[in-house]
Scaffold this active site. Sequence first.
Site, PDB file in Angstrom:
ATOM      1  N   GLU A  17     -13.971  -6.876  -6.927  1.00  5.32           N
ATOM      2  CA  GLU A  17     -15.417  -6.796  -7.156  1.00  5.32           C
ATOM      3  C   GLU A  17     -15.865  -5.337  -7.160  1.00  5.32           C
ATOM      4  O   GLU A  17     -15.542  -4.581  -6.233  1.00  5.32           O
ATOM      5  CB  GLU A  17     -16.170  -7.560  -6.060  1.00  5.32           C
ATOM      6  CG  GLU A  17     -17.683  -7.579  -6.251  1.00  5.32           C
ATOM      7  CD  GLU A  17     -18.405  -8.310  -5.108  1.00  5.32           C
ATOM      8  OE1 GLU A  17     -18.211  -7.933  -3.939  1.00  5.32           O
ATOM      9  OE2 GLU A  17     -19.152  -9.258  -5.399  1.00  5.32           O
TER      10      GLU A  17
ATOM     11  N   TYR B  50     -22.847  -4.916 -12.184  1.00  9.31           N
ATOM     12  CA  TYR B  50     -21.970  -5.703 -11.325  1.00  9.31           C
ATOM     13  C   TYR B  50     -20.835  -6.274 -12.173  1.00  9.31           C
ATOM     14  O   TYR B  50     -21.060  -6.747 -13.281  1.00  9.31           O
ATOM     15  CB  TYR B  50     -22.747  -6.864 -10.708  1.00  9.31           C
ATOM     16  CG  TYR B  50     -21.872  -7.835  -9.934  1.00  9.31           C
ATOM     17  CD1 TYR B  50     -21.706  -7.692  -8.562  1.00  9.31           C
ATOM     18  CD2 TYR B  50     -21.203  -8.871 -10.583  1.00  9.31           C
ATOM     19  CE1 TYR B  50     -20.894  -8.564  -7.856  1.00  9.31           C
ATOM     20  CE2 TYR B  50     -20.377  -9.736  -9.884  1.00  9.31           C
ATOM     21  CZ  TYR B  50     -20.232  -9.583  -8.515  1.00  9.31           C
ATOM     22  OH  TYR B  50     -19.422 -10.444  -7.815  1.00  9.31           O
TER      23      TYR B  50
END
Lengths: 385, 290
Positions: A195, A108
């Site tokens: 993101e 992530y």
Amino acid sequence: MKLHEFQSKGILAHYGISVPNGVVVTEPQEAWVVAKQLGAPVILKAQVHAGGRGEAGGVKIAKSAEEAESIAKKMIGMKLVTKQTGAGGKIVKKLLVEKTANIEKEFYISISIDRKSGRPMFLASSEGGMSIEEVSETNPDAIFMRTIDPTIGIMPSQAREIAYRLGLSKQVKQTSKLIIGIYKAFIDNDASMVELNPFILTKEGDILALDAKINIDDSAMFRHKDIAKLRDVTEETETEIKSSFYGLSFVQLEGNIGCMVNGAGLAMATMDLIKISGGEPANFLDIGGGAGKEKVGHAFSLILQDENIKAILINIFGGITRCDEVANGIISAAKELELTLPMAVRLKGANFEEGSKILKESGLKFEVYSSLNDAAAAAVKMANA
Amino acid sequence: MSILVNKNTKVVIQGMTGKEGTIHATGCIDYGTNVVAGVTPGKGGTTHLGVPVFNTVMEAVEKTGANCSLIFVPPPFAADAIVEAADANLKLIVCITEGIPVRDMVMAKRFIEGKGITLIGPNCPGILSAGECKIGIMPGNIFKKGKAGVISRSGTLVYEIVDQLTHEGVGETTCAGLGGDPVIGTKYNFWLEQFQNDPDTEAIVMVGEIGGDDEVVAADYIKKHVTKPVVAFIAGRTAPEGKRMGHAGAIITGKKGTAMYKMNALREAGATVVENPALIGKAVRNLLSN
């Protein structure tokens, strides 16, 4: 402004970030063609502005072009209900068809503005694929944070540090390139967030942005005409479109007392007071500064969309916005909409005497108060009558 | 006494000749603020509202001795205005402008770091010292010189509370708005320290809301450094999680952002937390009369 996954990947690719080969389709036959061109297996991903697509059936793998076509047939036009869309769901209009990747490990990474330092901040985690909120609850130590000094921008050493922290010591160069690309995309495009969840290490040893989400700062849209063209209005509800046009801020809630307030803080406090007085607010509505007839009229129509409304509480603290102006706006809008609901109006601050007089003499069903407590109590009584 | 600003503060208004600037500059002058200059590039040498207008802040400071800037410049140019004020060596900058691109504010905030500058806002109602001066857009007539120092994240909600304080006979020393944007200058702790050190402030009223964790940080500061009574209100108890309530900051993400968490942290720090927004003035009066 939210961008679709395929749009976000398009921007990131421009900054040298590797993304899977893929094409956006709107017809099932196109999915067949793309699957043939890319070579099956392919992955079909619903392009809606909401997370949690995978769990909701918005992401599917096809082993052949024929299967890709039949999956596309089912997915295009379907209502996708994810944990972020609400019960209403979102209609799928576009699919991103991509070559599947061989995943070795998921990671992530995101960048947004850290409110505390007022600087861009990376969040990275070796636990990719899960929501970062979930990881922060279950395994906070797996999250690494790094703020960046905006005057000098990201330095290679800082990108390397993140790569090593993620355990990507063999792919430091590739990972650094990804991180520096993310930073540049974030700054150049006035993003409020970039993101990648996940970005992956492939079995072949490559770094690939498997999913991507970019949000753009609405206040900076004036200098991004190119990005403005990417706005997908069909992803927004009529309420959202009109509210943003009129400069109103509206959130639907579940009670039966409609609220119209100037100022976000005061609007929240008014909702709190309704609750304390034994009622339930039906919405959050900040009409902002100024309040002409058209704006107030639109504010009323937002409140009235909800059929459960039994009463309306209007709370205006005049400052820049003058109470007599608002009162005139309320009356003309109420007359035009033929409003019959009982309304408790609380006016205070600039020109409130004039405003109260205008409302009282209008012949409409207003109860006018100068005390906030009294107005809230009256609205609750009206709603329960 | 009042904190930071008073009758003698010499204010230069950037963007004074525009529509907003004209309305609010008039309001400030009417309240008694010592507005010494306006700045609008291209309008230097003219006079507006009886005040000399200059092309640059630097020139305005040189000619008038201004020591505080008030900014009404439109969003695309507002961060530049902050930098210009900082370059002119002004140590107090109040920025009212709403809708400044966040990236611009990131850069402007970084630019003023370490220069000993106090930036109030942006997207805030400014600062007002009761009976002394108003540098911003607060309605002056609701204030009365008194005992409470007031600090808030939101505009009209703080007017509501000031009105209550005046009505209850408590009155105010100074009231300041932090601003509703993600990147702002001063935060609660700065003001808590100022009010703690101000001999005329007998009680501190802190108005917060959901989102972020500034109020939690403030609670920690109160526990360690504040001996004066603090009355706190947190707006948004009824707000659902994950929905943005108007202000860019007012979205609950993570448990520290909830009203309950903030209220508990403040209670534990010794603050009096009021749940009914209509009873804040009464709570302060009661606290001071005990």
